[in-house]
Design a protein around this motif. Sequence first.
Motif, PDB file in Angstrom:
ATOM      1  N   THR A  10      30.439 -12.140  31.804  1.00 22.89           N
ATOM      2  CA  THR A  10      31.072 -13.646  31.877  1.00 22.89           C
ATOM      3  C   THR A  10      32.332 -13.730  30.850  1.00 22.89           C
ATOM      4  O   THR A  10      32.728 -14.631  30.570  1.00 22.89           O
ATOM      5  N   VAL A  12      35.911 -12.189  28.492  1.00 24.80           N
ATOM      6  CA  VAL A  12      37.232 -12.216  28.947  1.00 24.80           C
ATOM      7  C   VAL A  12      37.705 -11.138  29.747  1.00 24.80           C
ATOM      8  O   VAL A  12      38.409 -11.457  30.702  1.00 24.80           O
ATOM      9  N   LEU A  13      37.105  -9.912  29.994  1.00 30.47           N
ATOM     10  CA  LEU A  13      37.457  -8.934  30.671  1.00 30.47           C
ATOM     11  C   LEU A  13      37.199  -9.328  32.083  1.00 30.47           C
ATOM     12  O   LEU A  13      37.685  -9.107  33.234  1.00 30.47           O
ATOM     13  N   ARG A  33      24.303 -14.315  31.638  1.00 26.78           N
ATOM     14  CA  ARG A  33      23.118 -15.175  31.169  1.00 26.78           C
ATOM     15  C   ARG A  33      23.248 -16.730  31.451  1.00 26.78           C
ATOM     16  O   ARG A  33      24.437 -17.273  31.740  1.00 26.78           O
ATOM     17  N   ALA A  36      26.103 -18.882  30.087  1.00 22.91           N
ATOM     18  CA  ALA A  36      27.418 -18.314  30.636  1.00 22.91           C
ATOM     19  C   ALA A  36      27.538 -18.492  32.003  1.00 22.91           C
ATOM     20  O   ALA A  36      28.714 -19.178  32.553  1.00 22.91           O
ATOM     21  N   ALA A  81      29.324  -3.290  25.232  1.00 20.19           N
ATOM     22  CA  ALA A  81      28.456  -1.987  25.286  1.00 20.19           C
ATOM     23  C   ALA A  81      27.519  -1.920  24.231  1.00 20.19           C
ATOM     24  O   ALA A  81      27.417  -1.422  23.310  1.00 20.19           O
ATOM     25  N   GLN A 103      33.652  -0.892  30.013  1.00 21.64           N
ATOM     26  CA  GLN A 103      33.127  -0.807  28.600  1.00 21.64           C
ATOM     27  C   GLN A 103      33.889   0.472  27.873  1.00 21.64           C
ATOM     28  O   GLN A 103      34.217   1.423  28.417  1.00 21.64           O
ATOM     29  N   ASN A 104      33.585   0.313  26.551  1.00 22.64           N
ATOM     30  CA  ASN A 104      34.264   1.247  25.817  1.00 22.64           C
ATOM     31  C   ASN A 104      33.108   2.340  25.462  1.00 22.64           C
ATOM     32  O   ASN A 104      32.116   1.766  25.580  1.00 22.64           O
ATOM     33  N   ALA A 130      42.656  -8.414  26.626  1.00 23.36           N
ATOM     34  CA  ALA A 130      42.658  -9.902  26.819  1.00 23.36           C
ATOM     35  C   ALA A 130      41.899 -10.553  25.651  1.00 23.36           C
ATOM     36  O   ALA A 130      41.018  -9.738  25.085  1.00 23.36           O
TER      37      ALA A 130
END
Length: 319
Positions: A10, A12-13, A33, A36, A81, A103-104, A130
């Motif tokens: 939930t 920014v991305l 969650r 959020a 992540a 995710q990175n 973002a």
Amino acid sequence: MHMKIAILGTGVLATVYGAMLARAGHEVVLLGRPAAVRRVAASPARLTGALDVTQQLQAETVPHWVRRNGSADLLLVCTKAITTEEQLAPLRGARLGGAASFQNGVLKDGYLAQVVGVDRVITAETMLSAALTGEGVVVVTKGAALLSGPADPVPFARALQSAGLPVDISDDPASLVWSKASIVAAGFGVSCLSRQPAQGIFPSPLLAGLFLDLVEEVGGVAAALGVQLRDYPALPAGTFMAQSREDNLSLLRDLGRQLQSAPAPQRVSMLQDLEAGRPLEVEEVLGGMTAQAERAGVSTPTLHFCYRLLSGLEELRSK
Ligand SMILES: NC(=O)c1ccc[n+]([C@@H]2O[C@H](COP(=O)([O-])OP(=O)(O)OC[C@H]3O[C@@H](n4cnc5c(N)ncnc54)[C@H](OP(=O)(O)O)[C@@H]3O)[C@@H](O)[C@H]2O)c1
């Protein structure tokens, strides 16, 4: 084609991709969650910068969505992540056509494979950036979504394009993941240890040199695994591996000059998290690849140093 997309996250991305896909008519739910979920329901998402959009989003908690038989053509993971395996575990009960993660780090697709099976994973990276303003608005800098197999990325690519978001498809998932991960590890490592935005790092031959040392070390690990770093839109990992150090420093100096005209200092997300006292994605971004380096017997002294120092900071902060 209309897609049903469940976005885990939930932040920014999740907000940017959720708002753009929902506005284009796709059926989107954000999974998060409880606090959020309430925040998302309370007011529409507002995007500014390269995009100018206001869009109400639907959100649910994961247990609620799974209990009411949640299903989606695609699960798109946009959470931090951190403990990703645990975040994904409750989704094993959902009916999912496929999964992708923005995710990175190099571990994410392995976690997705445990949920949907390896053949249903779309390898995904995003070059969009973002960040949240104080007023709860998400400021977006446009960049392409980079997609690859093993699952067919075309339906997701079409959905993103229908939402006005640029996409680049490539045929080598491992190269895509390691190419992005090399730049992220280098950028996060140097930024966090120097506390400098990109504008501060790239003009400095010493800091830019450290950045290049890290890219080369990650490239060495990838090579030991049979993976070659390549260039993708806004991601010159292949060039960094092929060019001389002098040419790379000159490329980074030019990039630093371009960034001088950016409206605000470009602080990578791990630096923002460090400064705000939030947990860091150290394990997924740096730990995964240092473990691979050890297994492959590749020496990565700078990468190990960054990993140990940032893990140590995490340990201190969590006490
Ligand atoms: N932002 C970018 O420009 C960008 C670009 C490329 C890649 N990425 C990557 O995309 C991912 C998401 O980034 P973001 O910028 O959207 O982050 P963000 O705004 O901080 O949002 C993070 C999301 O992850 C959730 N989360 C955090 N820790 C969690 C945990 N331990 N368990 C369950 N949920 C957790 C948060 O939930 P709560 O709100 O409930 O805490 C929130 O929904 C990261 O891996 C990041 O490195 C970001």
